[in-house]
Design an enzyme around this catalytic site. Structure first.
Site, PDB file in Angstrom:
ATOM      1  N   VAL A 126      36.474  55.397  45.481  1.00  0.00           N
ATOM      2  CA  VAL A 126      36.875  55.206  44.080  1.00  0.00           C
ATOM      3  C   VAL A 126      36.571  53.789  43.596  1.00  0.00           C
ATOM      4  O   VAL A 126      36.598  53.527  42.393  1.00  0.00           O
ATOM      5  CB  VAL A 126      38.377  55.500  43.905  1.00  0.00           C
ATOM      6  CG1 VAL A 126      38.662  56.961  44.172  1.00  0.00           C
ATOM      7  CG2 VAL A 126      39.239  54.609  44.793  1.00  0.00           C
ATOM      8  N   SER A 128      34.280  49.940  44.944  1.00  0.00           N
ATOM      9  CA  SER A 128      33.445  49.309  45.964  1.00  0.00           C
ATOM     10  C   SER A 128      33.232  47.842  45.623  1.00  0.00           C
ATOM     11  O   SER A 128      33.010  47.502  44.455  1.00  0.00           O
ATOM     12  CB  SER A 128      32.090  50.024  46.048  1.00  0.00           C
ATOM     13  OG  SER A 128      31.244  49.396  46.985  1.00  0.00           O
ATOM     14  N   SER A 130      32.008  43.756  47.684  1.00  0.00           N
ATOM     15  CA  SER A 130      31.037  43.207  48.633  1.00  0.00           C
ATOM     16  C   SER A 130      31.473  43.351  50.081  1.00  0.00           C
ATOM     17  O   SER A 130      30.645  43.506  50.972  1.00  0.00           O
ATOM     18  CB  SER A 130      30.801  41.728  48.320  1.00  0.00           C
ATOM     19  OG  SER A 130      32.021  41.031  48.330  1.00  0.00           O
ATOM     20  N   VAL A 131      32.772  43.322  50.332  1.00  0.00           N
ATOM     21  CA  VAL A 131      33.276  43.329  51.702  1.00  0.00           C
ATOM     22  C   VAL A 131      33.848  44.684  52.090  1.00  0.00           C
ATOM     23  O   VAL A 131      33.790  45.083  53.254  1.00  0.00           O
ATOM     24  CB  VAL A 131      34.349  42.224  51.877  1.00  0.00           C
ATOM     25  CG1 VAL A 131      35.075  42.352  53.199  1.00  0.00           C
ATOM     26  CG2 VAL A 131      33.691  40.850  51.776  1.00  0.00           C
ATOM     27  N   ALA A 132      34.398  45.439  51.146  1.00  0.00           N
ATOM     28  CA  ALA A 132      35.088  46.691  51.480  1.00  0.00           C
ATOM     29  C   ALA A 132      34.988  47.671  50.319  1.00  0.00           C
ATOM     30  O   ALA A 132      34.557  47.307  49.218  1.00  0.00           O
ATOM     31  CB  ALA A 132      36.552  46.398  51.798  1.00  0.00           C
ATOM     32  N   VAL A 134      37.202  51.455  48.699  1.00  0.00           N
ATOM     33  CA  VAL A 134      38.491  52.142  48.709  1.00  0.00           C
ATOM     34  C   VAL A 134      38.293  53.641  48.536  1.00  0.00           C
ATOM     35  O   VAL A 134      37.497  54.079  47.681  1.00  0.00           O
ATOM     36  CB  VAL A 134      39.404  51.600  47.585  1.00  0.00           C
ATOM     37  CG1 VAL A 134      40.732  52.366  47.555  1.00  0.00           C
ATOM     38  CG2 VAL A 134      39.647  50.110  47.777  1.00  0.00           C
ATOM     39  N   ASP A 283      44.758  36.023  42.996  1.00  0.00           N
ATOM     40  CA  ASP A 283      43.529  36.661  42.524  1.00  0.00           C
ATOM     41  C   ASP A 283      43.866  37.640  41.403  1.00  0.00           C
ATOM     42  O   ASP A 283      43.482  38.811  41.432  1.00  0.00           O
ATOM     43  CB  ASP A 283      42.853  37.398  43.687  1.00  0.00           C
ATOM     44  CG  ASP A 283      41.381  37.668  43.420  1.00  0.00           C
ATOM     45  OD1 ASP A 283      40.807  37.043  42.509  1.00  0.00           O
ATOM     46  OD2 ASP A 283      40.793  38.519  44.116  1.00  0.00           O
TER      47      ASP A 283
END
Length: 503
Positions: A126, A128, A130-132, A134, A283
């Site tokens: 659902v 995306s 750079s690192v992960a 979901v 963040d």
């Protein structure tokens, strides 16, 4: 050969966007300045301002460099404002990886088949980055969850780019006049730590859990529950949250959300985190915030958090209150007391510099004054006096700018000062005076209950130790005196012998 291919791609991007202009005027050696100016220019070099070209180049180099730009955007203490503002526009826009790879990564990390872990697992991601990315899932107990999984084999890619960044940082420091002031190696080291923290999702789980405890039962903020039995370094499983993105103002208005109250809640949440908890979500950009139907914020993505000591909080409270009271002398003395400027700094000089920067700000009504701008101006002034800005305060300034932007997007008439002042005043009242004294006595009472009964014996031991030390010192003094006397006696004896021999 991979590093050579990557290095070539970086150099091509630097040329394409005309980034040699950054170095041409700042090279330490004259021959290097001449060389950079003689190189042929790219057709794109004159189409956009230099800060824009820097952002475009980082986007072209891929997700790791995008993240570097995001980190640099939080460092107005070392970057000119135009660059910091442009880099703040960087967003992760990375295509998702194959859901089958995500499933394999989850199974390998948690050590169980996906069907044993989740009753349902949506193979299509659902979100995306750079690192992960979901995925949505459902536990066997019925709870809907979000499963965040790291990209497979991301670490070697990161390490390769970090190695190139460290190499480049070393040469920038050697070859360019501003190299040491910009601290390129320290920036890369900070980025290295930031990236490796993001690669450990157990840290993010712990951050979410702590923030959730601090806002349990809050009528302003919802923090999703963490399911630690389904978490590892590579996998994070948290409660699924339904809500409206904070940036979707039209939908929020259609839902009857009270935008003015929501704006005020944002400021109250921020100052509660900072001055009450000393632990804050660092963040808080629009992509990480949803709004629930009951007018509460929903926080997402807890990879970056900041923490403040009581000393940091006292520094911030004193400076904010002094700024808005236009007490620039107190701002200057607070800096000197903190030890963040050289001890020989004259308070009057720092006061004059702060006044010159801040007086133009206060020509506006208080409701229009930007807290983030005040803090940024403070950092710029501090840089002139060789102050080392603390990383946690830079994170806080970035977060404050995000909160301000969101708040005024929701309510253009938001008076941040009126909302924040009670937190600052109450916190200062809690730190000084009778109330603070009583609070400290209560906190220290258990220790005093243990110490007081044994205090006479400890004092007696201290006296005995003092006496013993005095006796030892007296004995050593006596021995040294005796040694000096023995030397003189030997000299006198030798002189007498010589007199008798030559008489």
């Amino acid at each position: 050969m991979k590093w050579l291919k990557r290095s070539t791609a970086i150099m091509q991007t630097v040329y394409r966007y005309g980034l040699g202009d950054i170095f041409a005027g700042h090279a330490r050696a004259a021959w290097l300045r001449r060389l950079l100016r003689k190189l042929p220019r790219s057709p794109l070099a004159d189409k956009e301002p230099l800060p824009v070209r820097v952002r475009l180049a980082l986007e072209g180099l891929g997700p790791i460099f995008v993240k570097l730009g995001q980190v640099l955007s939080t460092r107005p203490d070392i970057l000119p404002p135009a660059y910091a503002q442009e880099l703040a526009r960087l967003q992760d826009k990375v295509p998702p990886f194959d859901g089958a790879l995500a499933r394999a990564q989850i199974e390998a990390s948690l050590g169980r088949p996906i069907a044993d872990l989740y009753a349902e697992f949506d193979i299509e991601p659902v979100a995306s980055a750079s690192v992960a990315q979901v995925h949505r899932a459902r536990l066997h107990s019925g709870e809907a969850v979000a499963v965040k999984v790291l990209r497979p084999n991301i670490l070697p890619v990161i390490e390769q780019d970090l190695a190139l960044m460290r190499f480049g940082a070393g040469w920038i420091e050697r070859l360019f006049a501003d190299g040491k002031r910009l601290k390129p190696r320290e920036v890369v080291a900070e980025f290295d730590k930031y990236l490796h923290d993001e690669l450990d999702l157990m840290k993010e789980a712990a951050n979410a859990s702590q923030l959730g405890r601090q806002f349990a039962g809050s009528d302003m903020l919802i923090v999703p529950k963490v399911y630690f039995d389904y978490c590892s370094r590579d996998v994070l499983t948290i409660e699924w949250m339904d809500g409206t993105p904070i940036a979707d103002i039209a939908t929020l208005q259609a839902q009857g959300i009270d935008l003015k109250k929501l704006a005020r809640y944002g400021v109250e949440i921020f100052f509660t985190q900072v001055f009450k908890n000393g632990f804050f979500h660092a963040d808080m950009h629009p992509g990480n915030i949803l709004v629930a139907d009951d007018n509460r914020y929903i926080a997402l993505d807890f990879g970056i958090v900041g923490s403040l000591t009581d000393y940091d909080k006292r520094y911030l409270a004193i400076n904010f209150l002094a700024f808005f009271n236009r007490d620039y002398h107190r701002v200057a003395t607070a800096h000197i007391e903190s030890g963040w400027v050289p001890p020989d700094t004259r308070a009057e000089e720092l006061e004059a510099a702060v006044r010159a920067v801040c007086e133009p700000i206060f020509n506006k009504p208080l409701s229009q004054i930007s807290f983030g701008l005040v803090l940024m101006r403070l950092f710029e002034t501090s840089r002139r006096f060789n102050v080392e800005i603390q990383p946690q305060l830079v994170l806080l300034q970035k977060t404050l700018l995000n909160i301000e932007g969101l708040g005024r997007q929701l309510d253009p008439d938001l008076d941040l000062w009126a909302t924040a002042k009670p937190f600052l005043v109450n916190w200062m009242n809690d730190q000084v005076g009778v109330k603070a004294l009583w609070h400290n006595v209560k906190n220290e009472a258990p220790d005093w209950a243990t110490i007081l009964p044994s205090l006479p014996r400890k004092l007696n031991m201290l006296v005995d130790e003092t006496r013993q030390q005095e006796m030892r010192d007296a004995y050593i003094h006596l021995v040294k005196t005796q040694q000096r006397q023995n030397v003189w006696l030997a000299v006198i004896a030798a002189a007498l012998v010589l007199i008798l021999l030559f008489k």
